[in-house]
Design a protein around this motif. Structure first.
Motif, mmCIF file in Angstrom:
data_model
loop_
_atom_site.group_PDB
_atom_site.id
_atom_site.type_symbol
_atom_site.label_atom_id
_atom_site.label_comp_id
_atom_site.label_asym_id
_atom_site.label_seq_id
_atom_site.Cartn_x
_atom_site.Cartn_y
_atom_site.Cartn_z
ATOM 1 N N GLU A 160 -6.920 6.572 4.714
ATOM 2 C CA GLU A 160 -6.070 5.852 5.661
ATOM 3 C C GLU A 160 -6.906 4.956 6.568
ATOM 4 O O GLU A 160 -6.458 3.873 6.980
ATOM 5 C CB GLU A 160 -5.272 6.851 6.504
ATOM 6 N N ILE A 201 0.813 -1.216 0.000
ATOM 7 C CA ILE A 201 0.000 0.000 0.000
ATOM 8 C C ILE A 201 0.849 1.270 0.000
ATOM 9 O O ILE A 201 0.324 2.369 0.123
ATOM 10 C CB ILE A 201 -0.935 0.030 1.232
ATOM 11 N N ILE A 235 -7.596 1.767 4.745
ATOM 12 C CA ILE A 235 -6.402 0.925 4.760
ATOM 13 C C ILE A 235 -6.256 0.244 6.120
ATOM 14 O O ILE A 235 -5.917 -0.948 6.212
ATOM 15 C CB ILE A 235 -5.141 1.765 4.444
#
Length: 267
Positions: A210, A201, A213
């Motif tokens: 974020e 990533i 993720i």
């Protein structure tokens, strides 16, 4: 007897008085007997009236209880379905304060409905409702824990078909790497694999935050969601069916053609 007849024949005035006395005595006796019969009939009528009033009152109580049971059980089932509907949004939408509040409020409303039917429902319905509530709470917990990761995964899958080929290619690369890393993590459980995750990533992914993720990273160490979610949906369906059957038995929905004693409805 013959001498008595001769006596009355020689004293006709006494005979007339005797007959009159008999008539009076007979009248009194008849009046007393009639009064007694009338009094007895009054008591019977009063008893019958009391019994009729008791039957009417019991019928009204049974009808009212049946109606309350039907309404409150139906509202409880509807609220269980409402919780399920809201919880599904945890898998498909961003987690917001509003969505979190909807899940909380729907769950609290379900518990309130459960408390209401515990006051009026049969023991079988109360037990079934308790099992169903635990099942719903498990489904809520699973959705709260895994829903955000599933939503992030869905966004990543959609990005694989982005109109910008570079974005789509990058997303596909990340998804493939994540699938491989997840399989390796499930097989070996090594934290060292996280290094590979960060390499994949590095530089970010267009369309993912974020937080997305982070959710994808969290999901790597979790069991496959598909079977867990399918099992939760199946369990919820089965437990709901059990409750509905218990409620139908409580309300005599399956045997309404057969007359029953009034008292049986309140069992």
């Amino acid at each position: 007897m013959n001498s008595l007849r001769m006596y009355f024949e020689s004293n006709p005035d006494l005979f007339a008085a005797f007959i009159a006395a008999l008539a009076i005595i007979g009248g009194l006796a008849g009046s007393l007997l009639g009064a007694r019969i009338q009094a007895s009939g009054g008591r019977d009528q009063a008893k019958a009236a009391r019994e009729a009033a008791e039957i009417a009152a019991e019928a009204q109580r049974v009808a009212a209880l049946w109606n309350v049971r039907q309404v409150q059980t139906a509202e409880f089932i509807q609220q269980v379905r409402e919780v399920s509907r809201v919880v599904e949004q945890l898998y498909t939408q961003e987690i917001t304060a509003e969505l979190t509040a909807q899940v909380r409020d729907a769950s609290q409303a379900m518990l309130l409905k459960q408390a209401e039917i515990e006051l009026v429902a049969s023991k079988a319905v109360i037990a079934s409702a308790d099992v169903l509530v635990k099942c719903v709470q498990d489904a809520v917990e699973l959705a709260q824990r895994r829903g955000p990761s599933r939503h992030a995964q869905t966004l990543l899958n959609q990005l694989c078909f982005h109109e910008d080929r570079q974005v789509g290619s990058r997303a596909l690369q990340v998804r493939t790497a994540l699938d491989d890393l997840r399989s390796s993590y499930q097989a070996h459980g090594s934290d060292a694999l996280m290094t590979g995750f960060y390499e994949v990533i590095e530089g970010g992914v267009t369309g993912l935050t974020e937080d997305h993720i982070r959710r994808l990273r969290y999901d790597m160490s979790e069991p496959e969601l598909g079977p867990l979610r399918a099992a939760a949906v199946h369990d919820l369906s089965v437990k709901t069916t059990f409750l509905i059957e218990a409620a139908r038995d409580m309300l005599r929905s399956n045997d309404e053609a057969r007359p029953r004693r009034l008292s049986s409805v309140g069992d």
